[in-house]
Design an enzyme around this catalytic site. Sequence first.
Site, PDB file in Angstrom:
ATOM      1  N   HIS A 356     -19.216  -8.436 -56.190  1.00 51.46           N
ATOM      2  CA  HIS A 356     -18.396  -7.303 -55.742  1.00 51.46           C
ATOM      3  C   HIS A 356     -19.202  -6.036 -55.489  1.00 51.46           C
ATOM      4  O   HIS A 356     -18.603  -4.989 -55.221  1.00 51.46           O
ATOM      5  CB  HIS A 356     -17.322  -6.959 -56.775  1.00 51.46           C
ATOM      6  CG  HIS A 356     -16.297  -8.019 -56.983  1.00 51.46           C
ATOM      7  ND1 HIS A 356     -15.129  -8.077 -56.272  1.00 51.46           N
ATOM      8  CD2 HIS A 356     -16.277  -9.072 -57.819  1.00 51.46           C
ATOM      9  CE1 HIS A 356     -14.420  -9.111 -56.679  1.00 51.46           C
ATOM     10  NE2 HIS A 356     -15.096  -9.741 -57.614  1.00 51.46           N
ATOM     11  N   LYS A 534      -8.803   6.403 -55.297  1.00 47.21           N
ATOM     12  CA  LYS A 534      -9.722   5.346 -55.717  1.00 47.21           C
ATOM     13  C   LYS A 534     -10.550   5.908 -56.858  1.00 47.21           C
ATOM     14  O   LYS A 534     -10.460   7.108 -57.158  1.00 47.21           O
ATOM     15  CB  LYS A 534     -10.628   4.899 -54.567  1.00 47.21           C
ATOM     16  CG  LYS A 534     -11.249   6.065 -53.761  1.00 47.21           C
ATOM     17  CD  LYS A 534     -12.031   5.579 -52.564  1.00 47.21           C
ATOM     18  CE  LYS A 534     -11.198   5.287 -51.356  1.00 47.21           C
ATOM     19  NZ  LYS A 534     -11.225   3.911 -50.925  1.00 47.21           N
ATOM     20  N   ARG A 535     -11.360   5.070 -57.516  1.00 43.80           N
ATOM     21  CA  ARG A 535     -12.263   5.604 -58.537  1.00 43.80           C
ATOM     22  C   ARG A 535     -13.139   6.694 -57.917  1.00 43.80           C
ATOM     23  O   ARG A 535     -13.454   6.651 -56.725  1.00 43.80           O
ATOM     24  CB  ARG A 535     -13.148   4.482 -59.095  1.00 43.80           C
ATOM     25  CG  ARG A 535     -12.425   3.556 -60.048  1.00 43.80           C
ATOM     26  CD  ARG A 535     -11.923   4.285 -61.248  1.00 43.80           C
ATOM     27  NE  ARG A 535     -13.020   4.542 -62.146  1.00 43.80           N
ATOM     28  CZ  ARG A 535     -13.125   4.037 -63.371  1.00 43.80           C
ATOM     29  NH1 ARG A 535     -12.166   3.284 -63.873  1.00 43.80           N
ATOM     30  NH2 ARG A 535     -14.166   4.306 -64.135  1.00 43.80           N
ATOM     31  N   LYS A 540     -18.286   6.833 -52.722  1.00 44.50           N
ATOM     32  CA  LYS A 540     -16.975   6.886 -52.064  1.00 44.50           C
ATOM     33  C   LYS A 540     -16.745   8.245 -51.391  1.00 44.50           C
ATOM     34  O   LYS A 540     -15.820   8.420 -50.617  1.00 44.50           O
ATOM     35  CB  LYS A 540     -15.865   6.589 -53.068  1.00 44.50           C
ATOM     36  CG  LYS A 540     -15.944   5.158 -53.631  1.00 44.50           C
ATOM     37  CD  LYS A 540     -14.854   4.900 -54.649  1.00 44.50           C
ATOM     38  CE  LYS A 540     -14.981   3.567 -55.379  1.00 44.50           C
ATOM     39  NZ  LYS A 540     -14.493   2.411 -54.613  1.00 44.50           N
ATOM     40  N   THR A 642      -9.794  -2.401 -51.002  1.00 46.46           N
ATOM     41  CA  THR A 642      -8.515  -3.080 -50.833  1.00 46.46           C
ATOM     42  C   THR A 642      -7.416  -2.031 -50.620  1.00 46.46           C
ATOM     43  O   THR A 642      -6.396  -2.331 -49.990  1.00 46.46           O
ATOM     44  CB  THR A 642      -8.166  -3.943 -52.072  1.00 46.46           C
ATOM     45  OG1 THR A 642      -8.454  -3.183 -53.252  1.00 46.46           O
ATOM     46  CG2 THR A 642      -8.974  -5.225 -52.081  1.00 46.46           C
ATOM     47  N   LYS A 646      -3.983  -1.699 -48.047  1.00 44.56           N
ATOM     48  CA  LYS A 646      -2.623  -1.317 -48.474  1.00 44.56           C
ATOM     49  C   LYS A 646      -2.081  -0.198 -47.590  1.00 44.56           C
ATOM     50  O   LYS A 646      -0.914  -0.212 -47.182  1.00 44.56           O
ATOM     51  CB  LYS A 646      -2.637  -0.876 -49.943  1.00 44.56           C
ATOM     52  CG  LYS A 646      -2.960  -2.020 -50.897  1.00 44.56           C
ATOM     53  CD  LYS A 646      -3.302  -1.561 -52.309  1.00 44.56           C
ATOM     54  CE  LYS A 646      -3.969  -2.700 -53.069  1.00 44.56           C
ATOM     55  NZ  LYS A 646      -4.646  -2.272 -54.297  1.00 44.56           N
TER      56      LYS A 646
END
Length: 807
Positions: A356, A534-535, A540, A642, A646
């Site tokens: 991952h 998200k985290r 990110k 992911t 969504k």
Amino acid sequence: MSSPNTPPVSAQDFAASILQHLKTSLGKDAPHASLYDWRMSLSLALRDLVVDPWFESTRRTYEARGKRVYYLSMEFLIGRLIEDVAVNLQMDEVASEALESLGQTYEKVVADEPDAALGNGGLGRLAACFMDSLSTLGIPAYGYGIRYEHGLFEQHFDKGVQVETAETWLEQRHAWEFERPEVNYPILFGGHVADEDGKAVWHPEETVIASAFDTPVVGWEGRWANTLRLWAAKPDRNFDLESFNRGDYIAASAPEALARTISRVLYPDDTTDVGKELRLKQEYFFTSASLQDLVRRFLSEGGDLKSLPDYVAIQLNDTHPAIAGPELVRILMDLHSFEVSDAISTARGCLAYTNHTLLPEALERWPEDLFARVLPRHHRIIQLIEAAHFAEAGEQVRIIEHGEVKMGELAFVMAHHVNGVSALHSELVKETVFADLHQAYPGRIVNQTNGITPRRWLYACNPPLRNLINDTIGTAWPDDLEKLQGLNAHLDDPAFIDRFQAAKDTNKARLSDWLKDRDGVSVDPAAMFDVQIKRIHEYKRQLMNLLETVALWNEIRDNPNGAWTPRVKIFGGKAAPGYVVAKEIIRLINDAGAVINGDPATKGLLQVVYPENYNVSMAEVLIPATDLSEQISTAGKEASGTGNMKFALNGAPTIGTLDGANVEIRDCVGAENFFLFGLTAAEVAARRMEPDYARHAIEASPRLGRVLEQIRSGVFSPSDKDRYAGLVDGLFNHDYFLVTCDFDSYFDTQRVVDTAFADARSWTRLAALNTARVGWFSSDRTISGYARDIWNVRSMLATGSGDRDVA
Ligand code: F58
């Protein structure tokens, strides 16, 4: 096949069942029942309806001696279950009506359930979506994990700073599980290995008992149900009566405290040294228990262990259960007298591993001395595996090197397949982290792009859109999501677009009410809801989003009469408690938000909202209400994502980089329907080679330079002007994630978004087009791919002529 079944019971009978549970399971009379009592009674009444399909599924698997999938994961980020189970059983309306007849509000009761937060983020949530799809597809499967007493920490903001407190989901009874006090396995640690009569014999020092708790996982329309088996740690003997009688109460309970520590908390972080030993023990604890359990089940059916790979597919969700390789070899050699080479090949026939991440700090490595102390037998077995690997592949890729045990290499060598989680990521796995092993074992690395369950992430969380889809293309889509393509024919129908817009408006109004009730925050539902949840991680790039927010604030102030598109920037997410930079970014978002939200010059045009304690349930409210999905990671760093799927499914176009599954989302929706910006993975790698690339990017962008100067000089932290000096210097000197290089391209693309959003009808068409075209991202498709390419298992759902192929 997929049309909604009639619910298994009527509202009247279901109300009776709730009342019966209130009386006999909760011991309460209706007039005295609390919200908790109603919630438990509703859950137990629903659980009753799962038991028959669950037994039936088990029976059929035993009878057919079907191959089973065992999904080993340290994390299952489940969220709430009432609505999930109700929807899968077509009981949502009945449940609501039944509660109403008892004077209760369904939504209120549903919202009382604590999230089961047994995971950190995407990896854990993926495991939960996979469990849903395995049941929907009728593939016999067990999820195996840990029953943490405390799930992911709760996040609070204290003057904008993240503060963590322990999460306590098990403080109240968990309605969905069945305790199995009779299913216990000893888990051994430490001691030494002696050579006795030519055999290696492990003399462990410590024993902990793994005890099972089962939660049934029912699939769509209740056709099949699998088991999520979570292990709790218990002491191998009850408290020490001798010490107790001596009056030494602390010593008397010491073994119990030690054992229970193992299943006490979910690790939010694997970057600190403290707790490394505990984490290794957690990993071995649940892996060993799971393997002992599946071997026992196999033997109880009269199997010959040599044929184990024909009946058992074990999937390792990241390297956390990678000890499964040596542990299965140990079980086969030490307990069942296998030769080493047979043990290795049999174990490998069962095992597959999902990678991952490419981030080096997240690829697990254990100090060899720690590993050898905790698992001395496995230390030796890994040396045998390494020797077998050299003999087989002639390659000098080491599992133990420079005093470390490398779990990625171990997982790779012991797996028959290794998969990445998006097309881009799988290619990068071949080219980077496992380049040498890929050469040695060509064909072993495959791709299975992630997916999401449409039952939770559209059907349950977005009733207005669900109803519109049902009215437009029928009801066969929740377990056949490509059917959403049928919406394409309606994209130019004004009535359909009106209804799509109405659904979005309803969801935005719901989110606005939710923010008002929970946090007292007012937002304008007519503004664009621009969401990044998200985290919090540097790769990110929440920081880039914040820099763009500040730049936009400047532009609006400079030109207050411009035709600005009103925006609400919504952030959500937790930082690992030990991740200092991520926590600074959170504080900066909150500090900058306070200044921007208090500025009368930009009021009504720009607002920053950061609700604390982001979790699955919050995502279920935010995602359907989102206009713009932020997927802005540095290309090459987000393995898949992911959340991106969504949002698109719920009708939010993406602004994003060519990273992870964004690439495939863009392929599905069409390049012209995706707001692309930024460097590609190859360009990122090249740019990093250039000296002073960040400084140059800042010099070339006065807009960015101004923002950085404002942050550095304390515009957002007037009482502590240097608060963010370090963060800004970091961007100048080691902007590893290229925030500065992508900034201009990101800002410009956001202005393209502004213009597009201002044309409401064409924006809504774009939103609907996203929903229509991303059916491929159902986790049913992903699981069918695993079943076909990796596990070689078949669905047990009969189609009249026997097993059906899931592929
Ligand atoms: C995530 N990994 C990836 N790790 O970042 C994301 O791109 C991908 O979509 C998702 O897996 C599913 O494949 C992830 O969530 C963790 O949470 C680690 C767990 C162990 C501790 C450190 C974080």
